[in-house]
Structures are given as structure tokens and as C-alpha cells.
Write a protein that holds these residues in place. Structure first.
Motif, mmCIF file in Angstrom:
data_model
loop_
_atom_site.group_PDB
_atom_site.id
_atom_site.type_symbol
_atom_site.label_atom_id
_atom_site.label_comp_id
_atom_site.label_asym_id
_atom_site.label_seq_id
_atom_site.Cartn_x
_atom_site.Cartn_y
_atom_site.Cartn_z
ATOM 1 N N PRO A 54 0.819 -1.222 0.000
ATOM 2 C CA PRO A 54 0.000 0.000 0.000
ATOM 3 C C PRO A 54 0.849 1.267 0.000
ATOM 4 O O PRO A 54 2.048 1.246 0.259
ATOM 5 C CB PRO A 54 -0.822 -0.120 1.285
ATOM 6 N N SER A 55 0.174 2.365 -0.271
ATOM 7 C CA SER A 55 0.822 3.661 -0.402
ATOM 8 C C SER A 55 1.327 4.196 0.940
ATOM 9 O O SER A 55 0.748 3.926 1.994
ATOM 10 C CB SER A 55 -0.169 4.652 -1.010
ATOM 11 N N PHE A 56 2.399 4.986 0.868
ATOM 12 C CA PHE A 56 2.939 5.665 2.042
ATOM 13 C C PHE A 56 2.139 6.932 2.345
ATOM 14 O O PHE A 56 2.143 7.416 3.467
ATOM 15 C CB PHE A 56 4.410 6.015 1.776
ATOM 16 N N ASP A 57 1.444 7.482 1.350
ATOM 17 C CA ASP A 57 0.787 8.777 1.475
ATOM 18 C C ASP A 57 -0.709 8.680 1.748
ATOM 19 O O ASP A 57 -1.318 9.646 2.216
ATOM 20 C CB ASP A 57 0.994 9.589 0.190
ATOM 21 N N GLU A 58 -1.313 7.549 1.460
ATOM 22 C CA GLU A 58 -2.761 7.431 1.598
ATOM 23 C C GLU A 58 -3.099 6.237 2.488
ATOM 24 O O GLU A 58 -2.565 5.136 2.292
ATOM 25 C CB GLU A 58 -3.406 7.251 0.219
ATOM 26 N N ALA A 59 -3.991 6.448 3.434
ATOM 27 C CA ALA A 59 -4.361 5.372 4.352
ATOM 28 C C ALA A 59 -5.013 4.225 3.598
ATOM 29 O O ALA A 59 -5.799 4.434 2.672
ATOM 30 C CB ALA A 59 -5.300 5.901 5.426
ATOM 31 N N SER A 60 -4.698 3.019 3.999
ATOM 32 C CA SER A 60 -5.247 1.822 3.376
ATOM 33 C C SER A 60 -6.685 1.600 3.833
ATOM 34 O O SER A 60 -6.965 1.597 5.041
ATOM 35 C CB SER A 60 -4.395 0.603 3.747
ATOM 36 N N ALA A 61 -7.583 1.400 2.884
ATOM 37 C CA ALA A 61 -8.983 1.157 3.219
ATOM 38 C C ALA A 61 -9.125 -0.121 4.044
ATOM 39 O O ALA A 61 -9.935 -0.185 4.985
ATOM 40 C CB ALA A 61 -9.822 1.066 1.940
ATOM 41 N N ASP A 62 -8.344 -1.139 3.713
ATOM 42 C CA ASP A 62 -8.426 -2.398 4.457
ATOM 43 C C ASP A 62 -7.932 -2.221 5.889
ATOM 44 O O ASP A 62 -8.464 -2.824 6.822
ATOM 45 C CB ASP A 62 -7.606 -3.480 3.752
ATOM 46 N N ALA A 63 -6.902 -1.399 6.076
ATOM 47 C CA ALA A 63 -6.402 -1.148 7.430
ATOM 48 C C ALA A 63 -7.424 -0.361 8.244
ATOM 49 O O ALA A 63 -7.626 -0.625 9.439
ATOM 50 C CB ALA A 63 -5.077 -0.399 7.374
ATOM 51 N N GLU A 88 -7.094 6.865 11.036
ATOM 52 C CA GLU A 88 -6.471 7.569 9.909
ATOM 53 C C GLU A 88 -5.181 8.276 10.297
ATOM 54 O O GLU A 88 -4.356 8.563 9.430
ATOM 55 C CB GLU A 88 -7.455 8.589 9.314
ATOM 56 N N ASP A 89 -4.991 8.562 11.576
ATOM 57 C CA ASP A 89 -3.759 9.209 12.015
ATOM 58 C C ASP A 89 -2.760 8.210 12.609
ATOM 59 O O ASP A 89 -1.761 8.598 13.222
ATOM 60 C CB ASP A 89 -4.048 10.325 13.021
ATOM 61 N N ASP A 90 -3.043 6.931 12.420
ATOM 62 C CA ASP A 90 -2.171 5.879 12.929
ATOM 63 C C ASP A 90 -1.197 5.473 11.831
ATOM 64 O O ASP A 90 -1.610 5.194 10.697
ATOM 65 C CB ASP A 90 -3.019 4.682 13.360
ATOM 66 N N ALA A 91 0.091 5.430 12.160
ATOM 67 C CA ALA A 91 1.097 5.052 11.163
ATOM 68 C C ALA A 91 0.827 3.678 10.575
ATOM 69 O O ALA A 91 1.181 3.407 9.410
ATOM 70 C CB ALA A 91 2.488 5.090 11.787
ATOM 71 N N ASP A 92 0.206 2.783 11.352
ATOM 72 C CA ASP A 92 -0.055 1.428 10.855
ATOM 73 C C ASP A 92 -1.186 1.371 9.841
ATOM 74 O O ASP A 92 -1.481 0.306 9.294
ATOM 75 C CB ASP A 92 -0.356 0.492 12.029
ATOM 76 N N ALA A 93 -1.848 2.494 9.574
ATOM 77 C CA ALA A 93 -2.874 2.534 8.531
ATOM 78 C C ALA A 93 -2.268 2.810 7.161
ATOM 79 O O ALA A 93 -2.962 2.700 6.137
ATOM 80 C CB ALA A 93 -3.922 3.598 8.859
ATOM 81 N N PHE A 94 -0.978 3.166 7.113
ATOM 82 C CA PHE A 94 -0.297 3.510 5.860
ATOM 83 C C PHE A 94 0.758 2.449 5.545
ATOM 84 O O PHE A 94 1.235 1.732 6.419
ATOM 85 C CB PHE A 94 0.392 4.872 5.972
ATOM 86 N N GLY A 95 1.146 2.383 4.296
ATOM 87 C CA GLY A 95 2.232 1.511 3.912
ATOM 88 C C GLY A 95 3.559 2.046 4.412
ATOM 89 O O GLY A 95 3.732 3.250 4.616
ATOM 90 N N GLY A 96 4.519 1.167 4.640
ATOM 91 C CA GLY A 96 5.845 1.583 5.073
ATOM 92 C C GLY A 96 6.607 2.273 3.957
ATOM 93 O O GLY A 96 6.374 2.020 2.773
ATOM 94 N N MET A 97 7.551 3.145 4.322
ATOM 95 C CA MET A 97 8.260 3.975 3.358
ATOM 96 C C MET A 97 9.073 3.151 2.364
ATOM 97 O O MET A 97 9.067 3.420 1.161
ATOM 98 C CB MET A 97 9.192 4.935 4.094
ATOM 99 N N ILE A 98 9.779 2.122 2.821
ATOM 100 C CA ILE A 98 10.696 1.378 1.956
ATOM 101 C C ILE A 98 9.962 0.584 0.895
ATOM 102 O O ILE A 98 10.385 0.514 -0.268
ATOM 103 C CB ILE A 98 11.591 0.451 2.798
ATOM 104 N N THR A 99 8.826 -0.022 1.262
ATOM 105 C CA THR A 99 8.141 -0.940 0.344
ATOM 106 C C THR A 99 6.956 -0.328 -0.377
ATOM 107 O O THR A 99 6.372 -0.980 -1.249
ATOM 108 C CB THR A 99 7.642 -2.165 1.129
ATOM 109 N N ALA A 100 6.557 0.891 -0.043
ATOM 110 C CA ALA A 100 5.334 1.486 -0.597
ATOM 111 C C ALA A 100 5.298 1.380 -2.110
ATOM 112 O O ALA A 100 6.214 1.818 -2.812
ATOM 113 C CB ALA A 100 5.221 2.941 -0.168
ATOM 114 N N GLY A 101 4.213 0.783 -2.621
ATOM 115 C CA GLY A 101 4.007 0.665 -4.059
ATOM 116 C C GLY A 101 4.796 -0.432 -4.751
ATOM 117 O O GLY A 101 4.582 -0.696 -5.939
#
Length: 670
Positions: free
Chosen positions: A478-487, A494-507
Motif C-alpha cells: 500500500p501507499s505511504f501517502d494514503e491510508a489503506s482502506a483495508d487497514a 487515519e492518524d495511525d502510522a499502521d494505517a499507511f504503507g511503510g516507506m521502503i516498500t510502498a508501491g
């Protein structure tokens, strides 16, 4: 064990005074004598005269003083008063004030090694050998084969005197201190055994008193090496050369040295086991940020958490630099928290004794792992809050570098929540297959991550959103910039880091790295149970297990075991285990007193059922310290060891005045 959260609380005996009785008054009888000359002969007795009138009543005497207060009675939870003890339970030993029982290891010859971790530095009583138990001690019980202790054993008493409280006490044999923290040996560092130097070997980073796991590797009948963990950050391990003369019950220490854990070092080496091929398996436990990996590279001024562990690792890697934020090389959290195998353990040259981290067995807070006799099946415990129970199946027997990782989904017995009677069924969920080499390439991608890469509300590392996408079979991270709908659907904000993809693997295209680098997140995303609290040591007797599996007399004693068990301890039956949510919903009766469970081995060394074996006393939340859990029953069991006759050894790391090493006979409950 998660030692940062453990506190040993001491109690002292009350001041006693004896009650004295009042003295009784004796009245002397005076004889009448003549004034001049000898007394004459006594005449006959005259008639009794009439009774005189009663005299006037005398005045009341002065009130007496209050008596001395009587002695306080013995406290039933912390003294020698008679208290119900579970049938089959024997207090085999106690450790000094301030100490935990660690490092239990029982050799086939019945030599029982165990340690006293971080005893109170104020202890000042000498043992029979003149040693004060005021620093980490590693020792062995001499003069007795523990495997041959009778079934009708007696308990060592609850310590009462200063000598009993401040030294190791054993019910059988004698306890010999082999090494003590800071002891000097030819092969030890300048600051003594237990010191951990930086990667260059230039200076001491830490000198630990948190001595833990032992494994004795024999070279011949009388000689061998004892490997011992020194639990802290960075972690350490010593190797002690020992000789036991066949005509003497005592051991001789020939030399001691510390192992080199390489460029990145190791962290919080906790418990462990000896593999069937005689290599020590040590476990990296605490020192990370648990589930909150996103904060590992946060600037110091944004953190409420203690950053001591990452600073110490930075010092180990970089030498003189003392904080991770200022270091040239920021510690990569994904290089820690694995099972580490000590290869070539008997090589005379300690530089050839090489630690190997087995990334394929998963990354989490390892308490220890135990390898079955097939040399492929491994059971592993996570000592943390909301932990997971794992299994690993190696591709090749005797090689732990590649295999498949599984996580347990458990189902609690219906209509039951009493810890002493409630069991669980196990379903194993496959996570992924991998090997050390492939996983190491994924780990290396995070070596460049530091404080400069930190973004508030996001993560430089793998997240729950990544794990959910992986479990769903998504093609990309998942994206680093947009929260994952599944998460978000899974309950992350929405303000939880675990709702977004990690920086290294995003995309990037999906791979299996999350199963090995964030094993708990992966297991949770796959539906495994992540509710265990302080899942401690796990152990099996390999001879009993092999006999039950093969139906053959492995040890040649004329008997064949028909059923063997894998045992484990839970120090605190608390938090996720008693919160009335999820897969585990036990009553809180036992709580921080803990308990021991077992799992019957089935065909192929599999396990599908968890049964309670022995619980601590009822937890008394209204009391403090040692009084919360009965001194004559379990209090926060840490690790277990299975004897060749099926009895088990249990070490405490609780809040008792003196923690106990117990022996328990499970047949007593049958």
C-alpha cells in the motif's frame, strides 16, 4: 523474560519479644525462740479458741503494668505457617534476595545448572565456600543426580535467616558457584566475565548482572563447555571451560571467555535450549519497541519511550558515539530479535565459535525455541503482551536456516474460563517459507534508515497495513501517502502510522518479508491468536518425545514412554488473556501468579491441544509484593525443564522474597 518490567519486592521479618510472667511472692515462716536458756519441752496442744471477727476489707492494690506485647504470628504467605501446597510440588531450591531463577539446564548425567540473576548488591553473607551472592552467579548442584531423586521428595524450607535469604539454598546436594559477574579469567575481558565490548573490541559497553540461559556441551565424560547468556543491550554470551573429576563431586573452572557477536551484535539474550546436534540456541528478547516499530527512528525529543536500547546498540556499532541519533550508523531494528545458533561450540579457538542468526524462524521477542527429535520441528514462544505462539518446520533436518513459519490460532474450551481447568485446541496457520540469505537482503534495505527519514504519523518500516495487504494476497504494497482502506476497516485510525504503507516498500511488488521481519503483525493479519501475555520458556525431553513417536526404548532403561508433552510457562495470565475479548477469555483468578501448560505430542511431533498443568495461587490484588501470590505455590513461572522421568523443573521470576526453583510431578494430579 521481559526483565525491564520485573521488580523483586523484599519483606523483612517482624520484631519479636518474649512475654514474661510476673514473679510470685513467697511468705517465710519464722520460728519462736526463748529469751534466755534452752527451750523447754513442747506441751500438749490446747483447745481451739473461737474464730475471731472478720477484719475490715483492705484497700485495692495499685493496678499492675501492661504486659509485653506477644510475638506476631507467622505470615502464611511468606513464612513457615502451614499452607496448602499442590500435590507433587517440591521446593527444590531458592535464590538470594533480589534474584530470579534463570538458566536451568539438566544434563543426561543429572547435573543441574542454574543461576541467580541480578541478586541484591546489599547481600553480605558468605556461603560455605566464602562467596557472597551479591552479583550475577552461575552454578551447579553437586553431589546428587537430579534425575534419580525419589518421588517422595521433601521441600527446602522457606528462607528465614539472613544466611538462607542471602544465598542459594538447595533441598538436595550442594550448590557450587562456578562463576560470578566480574570474575577475572585469562580469556575474559579486562573488566571481567559478563562484560560486553563494542564491535571493535576497544572498550566495554555494558557489564550485565542479568545472567540467564545455560547449555552444557560435553567434550568427553569429564570435560565440557558451559554457555551462558548475559541479558542486556547489547547482549552477551560466555563460554566456560569446565572439568568434573570422576572421583570428586566438585567442578573446576579452567577458563572463561565472551563470544564475539559480530558487527551488529545481539540484544537481550534471554533463555534458550540446546539443539539435538549440541549447538546452543540463544534468544533475543526485549529492547525493541514491540508492535510500535514506527517509533524506532523517531527523534529523541518526540519519544516518551526509553531509547536506551537503541543508544546502546549504536555505541556497540559505532564505538565512542553514545546516542543513536548522533551516530554515523543508526541501528537497524530488523537486525535484532531472532533465534541465534552458536555453531562450532567446542572449537578450542573461541574465534571459530560463530553465532548465526536464523531470520527464517521469525522476528519477535523470543523467549526460547525447542527443537523436536526429528531435528526439523521447532516450537517458539513470544514473551510480550499480545504475543503469538509460533512453529517452524525446517526444510532439512539439522539446518535451521530455511523453512516454513506457522502461527497458532487457538479455540478455548466452550463454557469454561477457570485457568486450572480450561484448555485450548490449536489450528496452525501457515505464514510463509523463507531462508536466511533471502531475508537478509530484505533486512539490508533498512540499514540506511535513520532519524532523518522519520515522518510523524507514518512509518519507515513495515506496518499493519502492509501485513493486511500481504495476507489479502494484494499484488503490491500500500501507499505511504494514503491510508489503506483495508487497514481502516480493520480498526486502525487515519492518524495511525499502521494505517499507511511503510516507506521502503510502498508501491513495490508484494513479497513475504513481513512474515519474517514483523512476524506478529503477519500472524495477526492471517487470523492467528495474538493475545498471550508473557509466554515464557517452552521445553520437551527429547528422549521421551522420541520414544513416544517411535515406540522404541531410546535410553535403554527397559521402558518405553507412550505419551510425551511439550511444556511451557505463562508468567502472567493477564492483559489479553483476561480481557473478555478475542480467542482467550480466562477468568482473572490467577492473574500475575501465572501457570504452566502442556501440549500432547501427536504423530510427526505435531501439537494440536493445550492443557493446564499447574496454576499459581489465587492472585490477591488487595495485597502487595510477595503476599499477592502464596509463597508455597507458583509465583510467575519463567522457564521449565522436562526431566527424563516426566517430572518438570520450574523457575520463578516473581515478586517473592526469595524466588523458588520448583520440581513438579504431573502424575500426582492423575
Amino acid at each position: 523474560m521481559n526483565t525491564l518490567s520485573k521488580t523483586t519486592v523484599f519483606t523483612q521479618t517482624r520484631l519479636a519479644q518474649a512475654i514474661r510472667r510476673a514473679a510470685m511472692v513467697a511468705i517465710p515462716l519464722f520460728a519462736l525462740t526463748a529469751c534466755d536458756g534452752d527451750d523447754g519441752a513442747q506441751g500438749p496442744a490446747g483447745a481451739q479458741g473461737p474464730a475471731g471477727q472478720d477484719g475490715a476489707p483492705g484497700q485495692d492494690g495499685t493496678p499492675g503494668q501492661d504486659g509485653v506485647p506477644g510475638q506476631d504470628g507467622s505470615d502464611g504467605r511468606d513464612g513457615n505457617a502451614t499452607v496448602t501446597m499442590a500435590a507433587g510440588l517440591t521446593r527444590l531450591a531458592t535464590v538470594p534476595l533480589g534474584a530470579e531463577v534463570t538458566g536451568m539446564f539438566l544434563s543426561p548425567n543429572g547435573d543441574l545448572f542454574f543461576n541467580a540473576q541480578h541478586p541484591d548488591s546489599a547481600n553480605n553473607v558468605e556461603d560455605a565456600d566464602g562467596i557472597i551472592h551479591n552479583d550475577a552467579i552461575v552454578g551447579v548442584v553437586t553431589g546428587v543426580n537430579i534425575n534419580k531423586l525419589p518421588r517422595n521428595t521433601i521441600s527446602s524450607p522457606v528462607p528465614l535467616t539472613d544466611e538462607e535469604k542471602q544465598t542459594v539454598q538447595v533441598a538436595y546436594g550442594e550448590y557450587q558457584v562456578l562463576i560470578k559477574g566480574g570474575d577475572q579469567f585469562a580469556g575474559a575481558p579486562a573488566e571481567g566475565i559478563g562484560s560486553v565490548y563494542d564491535a571493535s573490541g576497544a572498550f566495554e559497553v555494558v557489564r550485565s548482572d542479568m545472567v540467564d540461559f545455560n547449555a552444557y556441551v560435553p567434550m568427553d565424560e569429564n570435560n565440557g563447555y558451559l554457555f551462558t547468556n548475559w541479558e542486556f543491550f547489547p547482549g552477551g554470551m560466555s563460554r566456560v571451560s569446565l572439568t568434573k573429576d570422576s572421583g570428586d563431586v566438585k567442578w573446576t573452572v579452567n577458563d572463561a571467555e565472551m563470544l564475539d557477536f559480530g558487527a551488529y551484535g545481539t540484544i537481550a539474550n534471554c533463555f534458550g535450549t540446546l539443539s539435538p546436534w549440541n549447538t546452543p540456541l540463544t534468544s533475543e528478547e526485549w529492547g525493541n519497541f514491540g508492535d510500535a516499530t514506527e517509533f524506532w527512528n523517531a527523534p529523541d525529543d518526540t519519544l516518551d519511550d526509553d531509547t536506551a536500547s537503541r543508544n546502546a546498540l549504536a555505541t556497540y556499532i559505532n564505538g565512542v558515539q553514545t546516542t543513536a541519533q548522533e551516530a554515523d550508523t543508526f541501528p537497524n531494528t530488523y537486525r535484532y530479535h531472532y533465534i541465534v545458533e552458536i555453531t562450532n561450540p567446542m572449537d578450542a579457538d573461541v574465534t571459530n565459535v560463530v553465532p548465526v542468526k536464523h531470520y527464517a524462524m521469525g522476528r519477535y521477542e523470543h523467549e526460547n525455541s525447542v527443537v523436536m527429535p526429528d531435528q526439523r520441528t521447532v516450537y517458539l514462544s513470544q514473551d510480550n503482551t499480545n504475543g503469538v505462539f509460533f512453529k517452524f518446520i525446517a526444510d532439512t533436518a539439522g539446518d535451521l536456516s530455511a523453512g516454513t513459519l506457522y502461527a497458532a490460532k487457538i479455540t478455548q474450551d466452550a463454557g469454561s474460563n477457570e485457568p486450572a481447568t480450561t484448555g485450548f485446541d490449536i489450528e496452525w496457520i501457515e505464514l510463509a517459507s523463507g531462508n536466511n540469505a533471502q531475508i537478509e537482503t530484505w533486512i539490508a534495505e533498512y540499514d540506511s534508515v535513520g532519524v532523518d527519514e522519520y515522518v510523524a504519523g507514518k512509518s519507515s518500516y513495515l506496518t499493519d497495513a502492509d501485513a493486511i495487504a500481504w495476507a489479502n494476497g494484494d499484488a503490491a504494497y500500500p501507499s505511504f501517502d494514503e491510508a489503506s482502506a483495508d487497514a481502516l476497516a480493520a480498526g486502525f485510525a487515519e492518524d495511525d502510522a499502521d494505517a499507511f504503507g511503510g516507506m521502503i516498500t510502498a508501491g513495490q511488488p508484494m513479497d513475504d518479508r513481513v512474515a519474517f521481519l514483523e512476524s506478529r503483525k503477519a500472524a495477526r493479519a492471517k487470523g492467528a491468536t495474538a493475545e498471550w501475555r508473557k509466554f515464557e520458556g517452552i521445553n520437551v525431553n527429547v528422549v521421551r518425545a522420541e520414544e513416544a513417536e517411535t515406540g522404541t526404548d531410546v535410553n535403554g532403561d527397559g521402558e518405553v514412554v507412550s505419551q510425551a508433552y511439550v511444556y511451557f510457562a505463562i508468567a502472567d495470565i493477564d492483559r489479553g488473556m483476561i480481557d473478555d475479548e478475542g480467542d482467550i477469555q480466562l477468568a482473572d483468578r490467577v492473574k500475575d501468579c501465572g501457570g504452566v501448560y502442556r501440549m500432547p505430542l501427536t504423530d510427526g511431533y505435531d501439537v494440536a491441544r493445550i492443557e493446564p498443568v499447574l496454576m499459581g495461587a489465587t492472585f490477591r490484588s488487595s495485597l502487595d509484593g510477595a503476599e499477592r501470590c502464596d509463597v508455597n505455590n507458583l509465583s510467575q513461572p519463567d522457564n521449565v525443564m522436562v526431566m527424563e522421568d516426566g517430572r518438570i523443573l520450574i523457575g520463578e521470576d516473581g515478586s517473592q522474597t526469595n524466588n523458588t526453583l520448583w520440581m513438579y510431578d504431573p502424575t500426582a494430579a492423575e
